[in-house]
Design a protein around this motif. Structure first.
Motif, PDB file in Angstrom:
ATOM      1  N   LYS C  33       0.818  -1.219   0.000  1.00  0.00           N
ATOM      2  CA  LYS C  33       0.000   0.000   0.000  1.00  0.00           C
ATOM      3  C   LYS C  33       0.848   1.265   0.000  1.00  0.00           C
ATOM      4  CE  LYS C  33      -3.680  -2.278   2.619  1.00  0.00           C
ATOM      5  NZ  LYS C  33      -4.272  -2.399   3.958  1.00  0.00           N
ATOM      6  N   THR C  34       2.154   1.113   0.138  1.00  0.00           N
ATOM      7  CA  THR C  34       2.994   2.311   0.204  1.00  0.00           C
ATOM      8  C   THR C  34       3.444   2.732  -1.188  1.00  0.00           C
ATOM      9  OG1 THR C  34       4.894   0.894   0.599  1.00  0.00           O
ATOM     10  CG2 THR C  34       3.864   1.921   2.525  1.00  0.00           C
ATOM     11  N   LEU C  35       3.955   3.942  -1.233  1.00  0.00           N
ATOM     12  CA  LEU C  35       4.425   4.537  -2.485  1.00  0.00           C
ATOM     13  C   LEU C  35       5.492   3.651  -3.108  1.00  0.00           C
ATOM     14  CD1 LEU C  35       3.444   7.249  -3.506  1.00  0.00           C
ATOM     15  CD2 LEU C  35       5.480   8.312  -2.520  1.00  0.00           C
ATOM     16  N   LYS C  36       6.505   3.308  -2.276  1.00  0.00           N
ATOM     17  CA  LYS C  36       7.575   2.418  -2.732  1.00  0.00           C
ATOM     18  C   LYS C  36       7.485   1.150  -1.906  1.00  0.00           C
ATOM     19  CE  LYS C  36      10.797   5.929  -2.831  1.00  0.00           C
ATOM     20  NZ  LYS C  36      12.161   6.312  -2.476  1.00  0.00           N
ATOM     21  N   ASP C  37       7.597   0.024  -2.562  1.00  0.00           N
ATOM     22  CA  ASP C  37       7.465  -1.243  -1.850  1.00  0.00           C
ATOM     23  C   ASP C  37       8.477  -1.343  -0.732  1.00  0.00           C
ATOM     24  OD1 ASP C  37       5.424  -2.852  -2.268  1.00  0.00           O
ATOM     25  OD2 ASP C  37       6.320  -4.029  -3.901  1.00  0.00           O
ATOM     26  N   GLY C  38       7.989  -1.627   0.437  1.00  0.00           N
ATOM     27  CA  GLY C  38       8.895  -1.872   1.548  1.00  0.00           C
ATOM     28  C   GLY C  38       9.445  -0.627   2.218  1.00  0.00           C
ATOM     29  N   VAL C  39       9.024   0.524   1.724  1.00  0.00           N
ATOM     30  CA  VAL C  39       9.543   1.766   2.295  1.00  0.00           C
ATOM     31  C   VAL C  39       8.368   2.667   2.654  1.00  0.00           C
ATOM     32  CG1 VAL C  39      10.865   3.852   1.828  1.00  0.00           C
ATOM     33  CG2 VAL C  39      11.676   1.649   0.959  1.00  0.00           C
ATOM     34  N   LEU C  40       8.459   3.295   3.799  1.00  0.00           N
ATOM     35  CA  LEU C  40       7.425   4.256   4.189  1.00  0.00           C
ATOM     36  C   LEU C  40       7.990   5.660   3.978  1.00  0.00           C
ATOM     37  CD1 LEU C  40       4.590   4.556   5.465  1.00  0.00           C
ATOM     38  CD2 LEU C  40       5.732   4.780   7.678  1.00  0.00           C
ATOM     39  N   THR C  41       7.323   6.432   3.127  1.00  0.00           N
ATOM     40  CA  THR C  41       7.811   7.784   2.847  1.00  0.00           C
ATOM     41  C   THR C  41       6.982   8.787   3.636  1.00  0.00           C
ATOM     42  OG1 THR C  41       8.221   6.985   0.612  1.00  0.00           O
ATOM     43  CG2 THR C  41       8.504   9.359   1.017  1.00  0.00           C
ATOM     44  N   ILE C  42       7.647   9.566   4.465  1.00  0.00           N
ATOM     45  CA  ILE C  42       6.945  10.515   5.329  1.00  0.00           C
ATOM     46  C   ILE C  42       7.381  11.933   4.962  1.00  0.00           C
ATOM     47  CG2 ILE C  42       6.428  11.167   7.711  1.00  0.00           C
ATOM     48  CD1 ILE C  42       7.401   8.430   8.581  1.00  0.00           C
ATOM     49  N   ALA C  43       6.404  12.828   4.851  1.00  0.00           N
ATOM     50  CA  ALA C  43       6.735  14.217   4.514  1.00  0.00           C
ATOM     51  C   ALA C  43       6.607  15.090   5.750  1.00  0.00           C
ATOM     52  CB  ALA C  43       5.813  14.739   3.423  1.00  0.00           C
ATOM     53  N   THR C  44       7.435  16.119   5.773  1.00  0.00           N
ATOM     54  CA  THR C  44       7.289  17.126   6.824  1.00  0.00           C
ATOM     55  C   THR C  44       7.556  18.485   6.202  1.00  0.00           C
ATOM     56  OG1 THR C  44       8.006  17.790   9.019  1.00  0.00           O
ATOM     57  CG2 THR C  44       9.679  16.895   7.570  1.00  0.00           C
ATOM     58  N   GLY C  45       7.523  19.522   7.014  1.00  0.00           N
ATOM     59  CA  GLY C  45       7.659  20.867   6.450  1.00  0.00           C
ATOM     60  C   GLY C  45       9.096  21.185   6.085  1.00  0.00           C
ATOM     61  N   ASN C  46       9.258  22.225   5.262  1.00  0.00           N
ATOM     62  CA  ASN C  46      10.606  22.679   4.914  1.00  0.00           C
ATOM     63  C   ASN C  46      10.692  24.163   5.182  1.00  0.00           C
ATOM     64  OD1 ASN C  46      13.174  22.882   3.949  1.00  0.00           O
ATOM     65  ND2 ASN C  46      12.533  23.045   1.818  1.00  0.00           N
ATOM     66  N   PRO C  47      11.276  24.651   6.230  1.00  0.00           N
ATOM     67  CA  PRO C  47      11.843  23.813   7.297  1.00  0.00           C
ATOM     68  C   PRO C  47      10.756  23.373   8.275  1.00  0.00           C
ATOM     69  CG  PRO C  47      12.146  26.130   7.800  1.00  0.00           C
ATOM     70  CD  PRO C  47      11.427  26.073   6.489  1.00  0.00           C
ATOM     71  N   SER C  48      11.114  22.456   9.133  1.00  0.00           N
ATOM     72  CA  SER C  48      10.194  22.106  10.222  1.00  0.00           C
ATOM     73  C   SER C  48      10.835  22.591  11.520  1.00  0.00           C
ATOM     74  CB  SER C  48       9.947  20.608  10.257  1.00  0.00           C
ATOM     75  OG  SER C  48      11.134  19.911   9.983  1.00  0.00           O
ATOM     76  N   TYR C  49       9.974  22.914  12.449  1.00  0.00           N
ATOM     77  CA  TYR C  49      10.455  23.639  13.630  1.00  0.00           C
ATOM     78  C   TYR C  49      10.371  22.812  14.905  1.00  0.00           C
ATOM     79  CZ  TYR C  49       9.829  27.574  10.487  1.00  0.00           C
ATOM     80  OH  TYR C  49       9.904  28.423   9.424  1.00  0.00           O
ATOM     81  N   PHE C  50      11.197  23.185  15.832  1.00  0.00           N
ATOM     82  CA  PHE C  50      11.097  22.654  17.173  1.00  0.00           C
ATOM     83  C   PHE C  50       9.837  23.241  17.820  1.00  0.00           C
ATOM     84  CE2 PHE C  50      12.251  22.168  21.611  1.00  0.00           C
ATOM     85  CZ  PHE C  50      12.701  20.852  21.580  1.00  0.00           C
ATOM     86  N   PRO C  51       9.137  22.596  18.683  1.00  0.00           N
ATOM     87  CA  PRO C  51       9.456  21.281  19.268  1.00  0.00           C
ATOM     88  C   PRO C  51       8.965  20.110  18.410  1.00  0.00           C
ATOM     89  CG  PRO C  51       7.497  22.158  20.273  1.00  0.00           C
ATOM     90  CD  PRO C  51       7.940  23.178  19.285  1.00  0.00           C
ATOM     91  N   TRP C  52       8.539  20.386  17.202  1.00  0.00           N
ATOM     92  CA  TRP C  52       7.954  19.288  16.402  1.00  0.00           C
ATOM     93  C   TRP C  52       9.053  18.411  15.806  1.00  0.00           C
ATOM     94  CZ3 TRP C  52       3.333  19.461  18.070  1.00  0.00           C
ATOM     95  CH2 TRP C  52       2.764  20.694  18.383  1.00  0.00           C
ATOM     96  N   VAL C  53      10.079  19.101  15.265  1.00  0.00           N
ATOM     97  CA  VAL C  53      11.231  18.362  14.740  1.00  0.00           C
ATOM     98  C   VAL C  53      12.468  19.110  15.228  1.00  0.00           C
ATOM     99  CG1 VAL C  53      12.497  17.691  12.672  1.00  0.00           C
ATOM    100  CG2 VAL C  53       9.990  17.575  12.684  1.00  0.00           C
ATOM    101  N   LEU C  54      13.437  18.393  15.721  1.00  0.00           N
ATOM    102  CA  LEU C  54      14.631  19.062  16.242  1.00  0.00           C
ATOM    103  C   LEU C  54      15.596  19.351  15.087  1.00  0.00           C
ATOM    104  CD1 LEU C  54      16.200  20.006  18.785  1.00  0.00           C
ATOM    105  CD2 LEU C  54      17.278  17.746  18.800  1.00  0.00           C
ATOM    106  N   ASP C  55      16.074  20.571  15.022  1.00  0.00           N
ATOM    107  CA  ASP C  55      17.102  20.973  14.041  1.00  0.00           C
ATOM    108  C   ASP C  55      16.720  20.675  12.594  1.00  0.00           C
ATOM    109  OD1 ASP C  55      18.665  21.875  16.050  1.00  0.00           O
ATOM    110  OD2 ASP C  55      19.830  20.007  16.216  1.00  0.00           O
ATOM    111  N   ASN C  56      15.450  20.692  12.282  1.00  0.00           N
ATOM    112  CA  ASN C  56      15.006  20.461  10.906  1.00  0.00           C
ATOM    113  C   ASN C  56      15.545  19.130  10.369  1.00  0.00           C
ATOM    114  OD1 ASN C  56      13.691  21.015   8.535  1.00  0.00           O
ATOM    115  ND2 ASN C  56      15.377  22.210   7.672  1.00  0.00           N
ATOM    116  N   ASP C  57      15.774  18.157  11.257  1.00  0.00           N
ATOM    117  CA  ASP C  57      16.346  16.884  10.821  1.00  0.00           C
ATOM    118  C   ASP C  57      15.497  15.726  11.349  1.00  0.00           C
ATOM    119  OD1 ASP C  57      17.933  14.797  10.018  1.00  0.00           O
ATOM    120  OD2 ASP C  57      19.315  15.000  11.725  1.00  0.00           O
ATOM    121  N   PRO C  58      14.413  15.402  10.668  1.00  0.00           N
ATOM    122  CA  PRO C  58      13.485  14.388  11.190  1.00  0.00           C
ATOM    123  C   PRO C  58      14.126  12.999  11.288  1.00  0.00           C
ATOM    124  CG  PRO C  58      12.894  15.020   8.939  1.00  0.00           C
ATOM    125  CD  PRO C  58      13.971  15.946   9.382  1.00  0.00           C
ATOM    126  N   LYS C  59      15.141  12.749  10.477  1.00  0.00           N
ATOM    127  CA  LYS C  59      15.803  11.428  10.477  1.00  0.00           C
ATOM    128  C   LYS C  59      16.300  11.047  11.862  1.00  0.00           C
ATOM    129  CE  LYS C  59      17.783  10.027   6.095  1.00  0.00           C
ATOM    130  NZ  LYS C  59      17.213  11.087   5.226  1.00  0.00           N
TER     131      LYS C  59
END
Ligand SMILES: Nc1ncnc2c1ncn2[C@@H]1O[C@H](COP(=O)(O)OP(=O)(O)O)[C@@H](O)[C@H]1O
Ligand SMILES: [Mg+2]
Lengths: 270, 242, 277
Positions: C33-59
């Protein structure tokens, strides 16, 4: 009774009108019937051409557009005046006034070289950030100033081209009568120059009417911003289409009129 | 009374020498004609006379006073020396009357109403009373050129300069403009003309000067120049135009 | 004979390949059901801010939304290496056509109108709306009371649900100014062009404490004040088959307290902020 030549000319003309009409209808029909066949059309129609949202948002958008018109109305005369002053700076010939000339050249080069939206940001947030108090830090003031600075640089260049297009013999004639340089400029050169660049300036002001929307970046809720709010609210792009329609209501007649002036002037000159 | 004297005038455009040591005297009420091939420097000499061009060397005496001295107000001087150009140069955005009134209004600070009678009189004198309110593009070339003359005269100049004012006209319009010059000459105006109208020069000039490569090669009364030129270059020029 | 045995070897190989590629979660509800088989692709904002994402680095998995995303992914059967991050604006998320993500989380509020165009997961956070202002404004007498708030000059980020809230709930005397993003709102506050702005409470607290020198979170709106409390959901394309799996994972996280503990780890205690009267 038509001569053979006239009759032929008439036939040719009728034929070309017929062809033009048929091909236009065919082109419209093609778009009308083919586009909906595209697989994504229902989705596009739903998010860009949603009649319900269009009707719901149009009145408020039109209202917001009045802010665009107002900003335009106070910027336009100031742009014209400042543009003219800069153009005159660039035309001074006396060596003592060389700094003015230099200033004019730098002004037009720098301000035409920066995207409008950047200037809007820099001036709109930057200058008030220096610590001005209200109401002197209003984004309306500084945003308008950003537009005025940018557009006056373009308008100055248009005026300058107009001034240069007035043949030097006109200046010579005026000066030979004993008119001062400033009178020569004011009564002989400028009236001709300004008249010649009216169409070019009209195009500039049409562009200004659209760029007023950039003020939304620093706060004012004009039509583009209002459309953006609706877009987020309804998760639908139709408000943008409505805003575009509102712009076109103003800009298409204005553009046609400018083109009309332009071609009229070309006919007069030839 | 007005008298113009040019003494040893030199003028160059960069490397190009256009007047080299010109001496010329124009006495009160005289008509002096400059003839010469195109490029010989006639226009430049006229433009120097009313300071549209700055001379490099020499003196220009108007009634004995050097008007070419640096530091003098050129506007003041130009008001006393009228010039009419080959290409009329009327201001296209003003009607004939406005064209004529502009300079006196601005420089003599006189109102339109005050000026109007005497300007109308000028138009009448040159047969254009019914054309006063026309714009330049509604006038024939001859009429435009006459308006240009009136415009210069309205400043009440002491001297009038004419630079080939009939050259741009259709042949049938030349006569009406020459008539104006005749009239002015009769009225005693001091004039300098650059012209290609040899028969006109022969008829009216008090003095004819033949310019060649920035020098006055030969000058004298028209009879002498036209019927008995001394210099071979004058002879060749006259042969080519007559 | 020879032919037959090589054929059977090939069959075994293919079978092996197939089974390894689906081995990441043979029983996962997300399979296929995912975009790419076996991989889950998640989007976030550019940039994304704390406290939601630390240092714009969701990884890194740090920050509330980054942590929630990895937890959801794990429960759907994707390990950390099988999660890919991308960025997508709100506009890109609602425009018709192919998307570049399986789900997108950047404090998207769930609303009825938006539901018509996209799918939302069950909410992963209920945000109170809060008023961010600056000390000088507070000293001049701004109080967490509706009457006092009306007189302020307001700003907000234009794409947020804060805008309709401003107009319906506070009804300020002067027309609010609206901006492209939170940064611009803060810039306008610094330039003293606006007195106060509406943000979700965690964002307001972060901006007030870190970005503004003299920031104050004046108050928060009790949930019952807004017509429907602001709830954040994972955004998916309309009719996305993943929705069930995502919802299942989130429900499980709520049930076993994981979500609450992530919240406790990344989002400050908000009870200290007074309620607006
Ligand atoms: N402004 C100028 N700059 C450079 N050269 C010029 C200028 N005006 C005239 N000249 C040159 O001076 C010479 C004389 O020109 P002009 O006085 O117009 O002659 P004429 O009127 O006798 O035809 C010509 O060679 C012309 O090219
Ligand atoms: Mg000439």
């Amino acid at each position: 009774m038509l001569t053979i030549r006239q009759a032929h000319a008439k036939r040719v003309k009728q034929r070309s009108i017929t062809i033009a009409v048929i091909s236009t209808i065919a082109a419209i029909a093609l778009v009308y019937f083919l586009v909906p066949l595209a697989p994504g059309w229902p989705a596009v129609k739903k998010s860009f051409f949603n009649a319900e949202i269009f009707i719901k948002t149009f009145p408020t958008l039109l209202d917001a557009f009045m802010l665009d018109v107002m900003i335009f109305l106070w910027c336009a005369p100031l742009i014209a005046i400042l543009g003219l002053i800069i153009a005159l700076c660039r035309d001074v010939r006396s060596p003592a006034l060389y700094p003015l000339r230099l200033f004019g050249a730098i002004y037009t080069d720098v301000l035409r070289g920066i995207p409008v939206v950047l200037i809007v940001y820099l001036i709109g947030f930057g200058v008030p950030g220096l610590g001005l108090s209200r109401p002197w830090n209003s984004p309306y003031i500084w945003g308008s100033l950003a537009l005025i600075l940018t557009y006056s640089a373009y308008v100055a260049e248009i005026f300058r081209s107009g001034i240069e297009s007035v043949h030097s013999s006109q200046r010579a004639a005026a000066e030979s009568l004993g008119l001062s340089p400033s009178d020569t400029m004011r009564f002989v050169v400028l009236p001709q120059a300004i008249r010649r660049v009216v169409p070019a300036n009209m195009n500039m002001f049409i562009a200004l009417q659209k760029d007023v929307a950039l003020l939304s970046f620093i706060g004012p809720v004009e039509v583009l911003r209002q459309a953006g709010v609706y877009k987020s609210l309804y998760a639908n792009f139709t408000p943008y289409v409505a805003a575009a329609v509102i712009f076109l209501i103003i800009t298409i007649p204005a553009t046609r009129f400018a083109d009309h002036l332009m071609s009229k002037q070309q006919r007069e000159r030839s | 009374m007005s008298k113009l004297e040019l003494i040893n005038i030199h003028k160059s455009f960069g490397e190009r020498k256009v007047c080299s040591g010109i001496n010329l005297t124009v006495n009160d009420g005289e008509m002096v004609c400059l003839i010469g091939a195109s490029g010989s420097g006639k226009s430049t000499l006229l433009r120097c006379m009313n300071l549209l061009e700055e001379i490099d060397e020499g003196e220009i005496l108007l009634n004995g006073e050097d008007i070419s001295l640096p530091g003098l107000d050129p506007q003041q001087i130009r008001q006393q020396i009228g010039i009419v150009f080959q290409s009329y140069n009327l201001f296209p955005h003003m009607n004939a009357l406005e064209n004529v009134m502009l300079a006196p209004r601005r420089t003599h600070k006189r109102s339109k109403d005050e000026l109007r009678p005497e300007i109308e009189e000028l138009f009448k004198r040159f047969g254009l009373a019914d054309r006063m309110l026309n714009y330049p593009d509604q006038l024939s070339g001859g009429q435009q050129q006459r308006v240009a003359v009136i415009r210069a005269l309205a400043m009440k100049p002491k001297i009038m300069l004419f630079d080939e004012i009939t050259s741009a006209l259709d042949p049938e319009l030349v006569a009406e403009v020459l008539d104006v010059l005749r009239q002015l000459h009769r009225e005693g105006m001091t004039m300098v003309l650059a012209t290609h109208e040899m028969s006109f020069a022969k008829e009216l000039a008090d003095k004819v000067c033949f310019l060649d490569a920035g020098e006055i090669l030969e000058e004298g009364p028209p009879e002498a120049i036209f019927s008995n030129p001394k210099q071979t270059r004058t002879q060749a020029f006259l042969k080519s135009v007559l | 004979m020879l032919l037959k045995s090589s054929l059977s070897i090939a069959t075994v190989c293919v079978g092996l390949l197939l089974s390894t590629s689906s081995a990441f979660a043979a029983d996962s509800c997300a399979t296929g059901k995912t975009l790419k088989d076996g991989v889950l692709t998640i989007a976030t904002g550019n940039p994304s801010y704390f406290p939601w994402v630390l240092d714009n680095d969701p990884k890194a998995g740090k920050g509330f939304e980054a942590a929630v995303a990895y937890e959801v992914a794990t429960r759907m059967g994707f390990d950390k290496d099988n999660v890919e991050w991308t960025t997508a604006s709100f506009d890109a998320s609602i425009q018709p056509g192919e998307k570049n993500f399986d789900f997108n989380l950047q404090q998207f509020s769930i609303t009825e109108d938006r539901e018509k165009v996209v799918d939302f997961s069950v909410p992963y956070y209920s945000a109170a709306m809060a008023v961010l202002t600056r000390k000088p404004i507070q000293e001049k007498g701004a109080k967490p009371e509706l009457e006092s708030l009306k007189g302020l000059l307001w700003g907000a980020s234009s794409a947020t649900t804060g805008v309709p809230m401003l107009n319906k709930l506070i009804k300020p005397d002067d027309k609010p100014l609206l901006y492209n993003d939170n940064n611009d709102v803060v810039a306008a506050m610094k330039a003293n062009q606006i007195d106060a702005a509406l943000f979700d409470l965690p964002t307001a607290m972060y901006l007030g404490a870190v970005v503004l020198d003299d920031g104050v979170v004046l108050g928060q709106f009790p949930a019952d004040r807004s017509e429907n409390p602001d709830q954040f959901g994972l955004l998916m394309t309309e009719g996305n088959p993943l929705k069930n799996c995502v919802d299942e994972a989130l429900e499980a996280m709520k049930e076993d307290g994981t979500l609450a503990s992530i919240e406790a780890e990344w989002l400050q205690q908000t009870t200290s902020v007074p309620l607006i009267k």
